[in-house]
Design an enzyme around this catalytic site. Structure first.
Site, short mmCIF file in Angstrom:
data_model
loop_
_atom_site.label_atom_id
_atom_site.label_comp_id
_atom_site.label_asym_id
_atom_site.label_seq_id
_atom_site.Cartn_x
_atom_site.Cartn_y
_atom_site.Cartn_z
N ALA A 137 0.82 -1.22 0.00
CA ALA A 137 0.00 0.00 0.00
C ALA A 137 0.85 1.27 0.00
O ALA A 137 0.45 2.29 -0.57
CB ALA A 137 -0.95 0.00 1.20
N THR A 188 9.61 -7.59 -12.65
CA THR A 188 9.07 -8.94 -12.77
C THR A 188 8.04 -9.20 -11.67
O THR A 188 8.28 -8.89 -10.50
CB THR A 188 10.20 -9.98 -12.66
OG1 THR A 188 11.08 -9.78 -13.77
CG2 THR A 188 9.67 -11.41 -12.70
N CYS A 225 4.01 2.00 12.33
CA CYS A 225 5.09 2.55 11.50
C CYS A 225 5.89 3.59 12.27
O CYS A 225 7.04 3.86 11.97
CB CYS A 225 4.54 3.20 10.24
SG CYS A 225 3.63 2.05 9.23
#
Length: 404
Positions: free
Chosen positions: A75, A243, A328
């Site tokens: 996110a 990738t 966080c």
């Protein structure tokens, strides 16, 4: 009642990977290891097929078209790609952006970076319940406003904004509307069509999927344009080169498929646990629930206990894995900026616990947590001279403390 400790009650920080998800992922690490971009042989085709199945399952949860799903590393990257990508593409139309003071750091710091690049940002305040005032949003919109970014559910206090109403306002004025839905997917119904959302950030590890994978929904009709932030082989329709990690994508797809299928029962489970916890802490004095209890994801409770020091509280309940502030930023001792935005004073902001339940949480664990918190609050307050003064009827705000 014997409960295995520590009890994990920090599901807003991350979730365990659902066993069904892990099982689905394993073959894509060993047997089906092809690069989904290799279109000249069966190994690549098989991997691509798995990626497209996951894309469809993710789209289904939010009522989108699979072609509108772009894979990212999570996110945080989705927020960066959406906000920087849209701001850079539409900057000839204007350089004014609008967001909210209680957003996740991934949005706020991205906005700060754009301010350094010459964009102007309006940061809306919130009411005491954590919700924005829609009239304030309307008043903040200018002719040169190109993007509004508002999170669906807050990571600290779980408050759910009126996203469809905001979507309506933005669509009417032809402003790109970005929503960070990391904490909403799998906890409340999410419908990008009904809510008129243009860009929506998602994360797998908040929905019982693996870490390190997320997605960004990019609307096709009316088409929303973005400037890529990651350049290379032109993967993901040029939006995000690199990738694709098939095993992680398969994990995210399966996690979102299960989330759609089990949304109703998950929500009912969370509500039940929340009620048990609230009942368990009922008798404690000077308890404040942070954020609106109605407009909220059902698995989140953020509670402040007056006259208790936040750090000592976390240490006292070490049998519980809970957080104070957002994970966080919980390494810093700053009081939570989200709680400060609600108008909470430093003391209450410091003494908050964020308790978030999950699919695997049991009623016994929640009962245990509530009882433990109740007894520890009692003990900590016995040691507090401030609590004693408060109980003696002294108004602590009227005291003039000596300066040393």
């Amino acid at each position: 009642m014997t409960v295995k400790t520590p009890v994990y009650l920090d599901y807003a920080a991350t979730t365990t990977v659902d066993k069904r998800v892990a099982e689905k992922m394993i073959p894509y690490l060993t047997e089906t290891f092809g690069n989904p971009a290799s279109n000249s042989h069966a190994f690549g085709w098989e991997a691509e097929e798995a990626v497209e199945k996951a894309r469809a399952d993710i789209a289904a949860l939010i009522n989108a078209d699979p072609k509108e799903i772009v894979f990212t590393s999570g996110a945080t990257e989705s927020d960066n790609l959406a906000i920087k990508g849209a701001a850079n593409f539409y900057k000839t139309k204007g350089k004014h952006l609008i967001t909210v003071k209680t957003e996740h750091k991934a949005v706020l710091d991205t906005m700060r970076e754009l301010e350094r690049q010459g964009f102007e940002v309006t940061y809306l305040g919130v009411q005491e319940n954590g919700l924005i005032d829609l009239e304030e949003l309307k008043a903040a919109i200018r002719d040169d406003t190109i993007l509004v970014s508002v999170m669906w559910a807050n990571n600290e206090i779980g408050v759910v904004q009126d996203i469809p109403a905001i979507g309506e306002i933005c669509r009417e004025r032809k402003i790109v509307f970005h929503v960070d839905a990391a904490q909403a997917c799998g906890k409340v119904p999410v419908d990008v069509e009904a809510a008129k959302i243009d860009l929506l950030s998602m994360s797998a590890h908040k929905v019982y999927g693996p870490k390190g994978i997320g997605a960004l929904y990019v609307r096709r009709k009316p088409r929303v344009r973005l400037e890529a932030q990651m350049h290379g082989g032109g993967h993901e329709r040029g939006f995000r080169s690199g990738t694709l990690p098939t095993h992680q994508i398969v994990g995210m797809g399966e996690a979102f498929r299960i989330a759609k299928e089990e949304l109703e029962q998950d929500m009912a489970h969370y509500r039940k646990l929340r009620d048990i916890f609230l009942k368990g802490i009922e008798g404690i004095e000077e308890v404040y629930i942070n954020g609106d209890l109605e407009h909220r994801v059902p698995n989140n409770l953020n509670v402040s206990f007056n006259f208790v020091e936040g750090e000592s509280l976390i240490m006292a309940v070490k049998e519980l894995a809970v957080s104070s502030g957002s994970a966080c930023t919980s390494a810093s001792l700053e009081p939570s900026y989200v709680l400060r935005a609600l108008g909470r004073n430093d003391e209450l902001a410091h003494s908050s616990l964020r308790i978030t339940f999950g699919r695997m949480t049991t009623e016994e664990e929640v009962q245990f947590a509530a009882e433990l918190i109740k007894s520890k609050i009692g003990k900590l307050r016995e040691l507090s001279p401030l609590w004693e003064m408060f109980k003696d009827g002294i108004d602590l705000n009227s005291i003039e403390w000596a300066a040393h």
